[in-house]
Design a protein around this motif. Structure first.
Motif, mmCIF file in Angstrom:
data_model
loop_
_atom_site.group_PDB
_atom_site.id
_atom_site.type_symbol
_atom_site.label_atom_id
_atom_site.label_comp_id
_atom_site.label_asym_id
_atom_site.label_seq_id
_atom_site.Cartn_x
_atom_site.Cartn_y
_atom_site.Cartn_z
ATOM 1 N N THR A 79 1.593 -14.841 6.071
ATOM 2 C CA THR A 79 1.389 -13.911 4.951
ATOM 3 C C THR A 79 0.350 -14.445 3.979
ATOM 4 O OG1 THR A 79 3.713 -13.317 5.104
ATOM 5 C CG2 THR A 79 2.577 -12.663 3.104
ATOM 6 N N GLY A 418 6.035 -7.614 2.143
ATOM 7 C CA GLY A 418 6.928 -6.706 2.867
ATOM 8 C C GLY A 418 7.189 -5.401 2.132
ATOM 9 N N TRP A 419 7.325 -5.472 0.826
ATOM 10 C CA TRP A 419 7.781 -4.297 0.082
ATOM 11 C C TRP A 419 6.676 -3.621 -0.717
ATOM 12 C CZ3 TRP A 419 12.716 -2.549 0.935
ATOM 13 C CH2 TRP A 419 13.552 -3.409 1.647
ATOM 14 N N LYS A 423 3.488 -2.012 5.497
ATOM 15 C CA LYS A 423 3.292 -2.196 6.924
ATOM 16 C C LYS A 423 1.863 -1.892 7.396
ATOM 17 C CE LYS A 423 5.442 -0.807 11.224
ATOM 18 N NZ LYS A 423 6.423 0.092 11.823
ATOM 19 N N TYR A 446 6.571 -8.318 10.722
ATOM 20 C CA TYR A 446 6.816 -7.456 9.571
ATOM 21 C C TYR A 446 8.309 -7.366 9.242
ATOM 22 C CZ TYR A 446 7.219 -3.209 6.849
ATOM 23 O OH TYR A 446 7.546 -2.301 5.880
ATOM 24 N N LYS A 450 9.928 -8.922 5.797
ATOM 25 C CA LYS A 450 10.501 -7.955 4.853
ATOM 26 C C LYS A 450 11.985 -8.222 4.593
ATOM 27 C CE LYS A 450 10.718 -3.083 3.830
ATOM 28 N NZ LYS A 450 9.964 -1.867 3.861
#
Ligand code: PHE
Length: 468
Positions: A79, A418-419, A423, A446, A450
């Motif tokens: 990430t 993630g939020w 995606k 993903y 998340k």
């Protein structure tokens, strides 16, 4: 006058070059791996990993560690690199740019810059001892098979305020000098040379250690799974270690990601680095434990294993002096790659965000560190009695970074990706806009980033705060 103006505009151009369009970066795929691996491999591999593994069930711990790495360390590493490459900015500016307006996600980057300073404060001190030991083992005269003597030598070093500060400054000057040369000519060029040397040294010392009589017991200590030692705490320790090992949670990988090439396969690179880092840790264990057991020494944890037991072990073997020099050079190399990445976080921030040239930004960072770091350097001497929450400065910095700041930073980075970022952007960034055929990997990633990683990080954090 004319000359002065020319000089001025030259300087401005330099600053613009390092701030503006022609941003420095890693030039080859190998360079990316060398620098990133250089960051991951550090003192964490040389004494944290082997001694924690030894105390927590050997191979059983390694299995738990591997799962933790896959669910916590690796996803955050991917990430961070992804976000850094997208924004191509320092850690704070990256989060500021990618986040929706008015949402303060950049605070996670700011926590990272703070963590970089605090980790460096104690890390430079341990690295200083390593540098001192390289020097001492070259000039000789302090080899002894008696741990009481090597212990005294170590105590003499750390309780001497001038020596402690001096070696910390030596470390800071070396790292500062490399960083001043820039990302490609400094960090990339140095790590590309040092990483192969590190592997050769590790293998050489590993062979020496394995071929000693009685080495089998040490190998068993490291590799025999003892599941009775695996408790809930072990799992949380493994997660914290996975995080520290992969240099995640504090913007290092965002900053390095911002220097990645556009075509770099980020999930692939991060996985390779994770595996190579694990290999180094295992090799370090193989270099250390068989020798420690062969000569009947106790396995101590932390600095005493490295600075008290190891010298005594080397003194016990034929050609031990040479192997000891090699061992501390190896540790010095490992620490150097990690420190370059740690210092690069504030240097990139000061350079780009505050529009200060790279050399000046480096000097500012080094001077600040010499000041903050001196509190850690003097923790065993002048400031030994100064305690905050029961910790000396050295222990305070170590504890709060590994157990609180890094998990907090990682948690917010995972939540953001993630939020908030979502995606579609993640799939686009990690497949290099469809050029890589790794969509199923990215989709699995993903789900982990998340849901799984945040929950696990909250647990690590609650433990760090002694709530569970
Ligand atoms: N990964 C390094 C080690 O194992 C430590 C480190 C932590 C480096 C965080 C950079 C950032 O020693």
């Amino acid at each position: 006058m004319e000359l002065e103006r020319e000089l001025e505009s030259g300087k401005a151009k330099d600053a613009a070059a390092s701030v503006g369009k022609q941003r420095d970066g890693f030039t080859t795929a190998l360079g990316v791996i060398a620098a990133t691996l250089g960051s991951a491999v550090g003192l964490g591999n040389i004494w944290k990993f082997p001694s924690i593994t030894g105390q927590n069930g050997g191979a059983a711990f390694i299995i738990v560690y591997l799962i933790s790495t896959l669910l916590v360390g690796l996803p955050v590493m991917i990430t961070e690199q992804m976000l850094g490459r997208k924004a191509r900015k320092d850690a704070i500016s990256t989060l500021r740019e990618l986040a929706p307006k008015k949402q303060p996600w950049w605070l996670a980057g700011a926590a990272g810059v703070l963590a970089a300073f605090l980790i460096m404060a104690f890390y430079t001190e341990v690295a200083g001892w390593v540098f001192a030991y390289i020097y001492k083992s070259v000039v000789g005269g302090f080899l002894s098979t008696d741990p009481a003597v090597t212990s005294q030598a170590f105590v003499d070093l750390i309780t001497n305020p001038m020596q402690s500060l001096l070696w910390q400054w030596v470390v800071l000057v070396v790292i500062g000098a490399i960083l001043m040369m820039g990302v490609s000519k400094g960090i990339e060029a140095t790590t590309k040379r040092l990483m192969p040397i590190l592997f050769v040294l590790l293998v050489a010392i590993g062979i020496r250690s394995l071929t000693l009589e009685g080495a089998g017991e040490g190998l068993r200590f490291l590799l025999q799974p003892d599941f009775s030692k695996v408790t809930w705490t072990t799992v949380l320790v493994a997660m914290g270690l996975a995080f520290f090992k992969l240099s995640t949670g504090m913007g290092t990988m965002i900053t390095y990601g911002s220097y990645f090439r556009e075509e770099q396969n980020i999930p692939g690179t991060a996985t390779k680095v994770m595996l190579a880092d694990l290999l180094v840790s295992m090799l370090a264990g193989i270099a250390i434990f068989p020798a420690v057991f062969a000569f009947g020494f106790e396995v101590d944890a932390g600095p005493s294993l490295l600075f008290i037991t190891i010298p005594a072990v080397f003194a016990s073997m034929p050609l031990g002096n040479i192997f000891m020099v090699l061992f501390f050079i190896l540790a010095g190399i490992a620490a150097t790659g990690a420190m370059l990445s740690l210092l690069e976080v504030p240097v990139a921030f000061i350079n780009e965000k505050m529009h200060i040239s790279r050399p000046v930004a480096t000097v500012i960072t080094v001077v600040l560190l010499a000041l903050i770091g001196s509190t850690a350097a003097l923790s065993s001497s002048t400031l030994a009695d100064v305690k905050i929450f029961g910790f000396t400065f050295f222990d305070l910095f170590d504890y709060t970074t590994s157990n609180i700041l890094l998990p907090v930073g990682g948690l917010f980075i995972a939540l953001f990706a993630g939020w908030v970022w979502g995606k579609d952007r993640i799939v686009d960034a990690l497949t290099n806009s469809g050029a890589l055929k790794n969509e199923w990997v990215v989709k699995a990633f993903y789900v982990v980033i998340k849901f799984v990683t945040p929950v696990l990080l909250i647990l690590v954090l609650l433990r760090g705060l002694s709530i569970i």
